[in-house]
Design an enzyme around this catalytic site. Structure first.
Site, mmCIF file in Angstrom:
data_model
loop_
_atom_site.group_PDB
_atom_site.id
_atom_site.type_symbol
_atom_site.label_atom_id
_atom_site.label_comp_id
_atom_site.label_asym_id
_atom_site.label_seq_id
_atom_site.Cartn_x
_atom_site.Cartn_y
_atom_site.Cartn_z
ATOM 1 N N SER A 70 0.847 -1.195 0.000
ATOM 2 C CA SER A 70 0.000 0.000 0.000
ATOM 3 C C SER A 70 0.879 1.240 0.000
ATOM 4 O O SER A 70 1.985 1.231 0.535
ATOM 5 C CB SER A 70 -0.920 0.001 1.231
ATOM 6 O OG SER A 70 -1.845 1.064 1.159
ATOM 7 N N ASP A 71 0.367 2.288 -0.623
ATOM 8 C CA ASP A 71 1.085 3.559 -0.622
ATOM 9 C C ASP A 71 0.068 4.690 -0.686
ATOM 10 O O ASP A 71 -1.019 4.524 -1.252
ATOM 11 C CB ASP A 71 2.045 3.663 -1.812
ATOM 12 C CG ASP A 71 2.986 4.839 -1.656
ATOM 13 O OD1 ASP A 71 3.951 4.728 -0.876
ATOM 14 O OD2 ASP A 71 2.750 5.885 -2.291
ATOM 15 N N GLN A 72 0.439 5.811 -0.101
ATOM 16 C CA GLN A 72 -0.463 6.959 -0.100
ATOM 17 C C GLN A 72 0.267 8.212 -0.563
ATOM 18 O O GLN A 72 1.386 8.482 -0.135
ATOM 19 C CB GLN A 72 -1.026 7.193 1.309
ATOM 20 C CG GLN A 72 -2.084 8.283 1.370
ATOM 21 C CD GLN A 72 -2.630 8.432 2.780
ATOM 22 O OE1 GLN A 72 -2.007 9.042 3.618
ATOM 23 N NE2 GLN A 72 -3.801 7.851 3.018
#
Length: 198
Positions: A70-72
């Site tokens: 996951s990355d934001q």
């Protein structure tokens, strides 16, 4: 229950705490990747690329696992705002964001390392930021030190006070791991979160 070992490709305590809500056995492995945005890359494209890259980086050492990456990336009118890293960058980010609408793109990847197949989704959260004074921003940074959070806004803590309104289909996306989407992705690859027969 997962048929394969489940690995969260992250060193984030926030993502680890969120994933633990699903009560699945999992391990955390920190991916070693360059998180720099590519020239001309949109914020959402950066988030999607990095979520997949994190999962793939961990897959090389865990070829039989089901891996969550996951990355934001925060998006201020097309300008990406990643992790500030230090106080000065965080202050610049928050001054630029005050009184404005920011979209946080939280990309999610579930990769089956055994065959290389993956599912990739993005969950966007729109945040209307409060019009804070320089003094309020400085006080927040002194108290919170959110230097490892995209856009310097640690929503799971005092950072929630920076916001006027949050709009999202998944309330956990802003913290860094969209659990509603993750449940759907895990089920799509055959991972059972509970014993339906019981």
């Amino acid at each position: 229950m997962p048929l394969q070992p489940l690995i969260l490709a992250s060193s984030s305590v926030y993502r680890r705490e969120l994933l633990s809500r699903l009560r699945l056995p999992f391990n955390c492995v920190s991916p070693s990747i360059d998180e720099t945005a590519l020239p001309g890359e949109s914020p959402v494209a950066t988030a999607l690329r990095l979520a997949l890259a994190k999962a793939r980086a961990v897959a090389t050492a865990h070829p039989q696992a089901l891996i969550i990456g996951s990355d934001q990336v925060a998006d201020l009118d097309g300008t990406p705002l990643g992790k500030p890293g230090d106080h000065a960058n965080a202050a610049r980010q928050l001054r630029a964001m005050r009184g404005r609408r920011v979209v946080f793109h939280t990309a999610l990847c579930v990769l089956d390392a055994a065959n290389g197949s993956y599912r990739l989704e993005n969950v966007s959260t729109t945040v209307q930021m409060r019009d804070l004074s320089d003094a309020q921003i400085e006080r927040y940074l002194q108290l919170e030190q959110p230097y490892d959070c995209a856009g310097s806004a640690k929503a799971e803590s005092l950072g929630i006070a920076l916001t006027e309104k949050i709009t999202s289909d998944d309330p956990t996306a802003l913290i860094g791991l969209p659990l509603i989407t993750l449940v759907s992705l895990l089920q799509s690859v055959g991972c059972r979160l509970w014993d339906e027969a019981s």
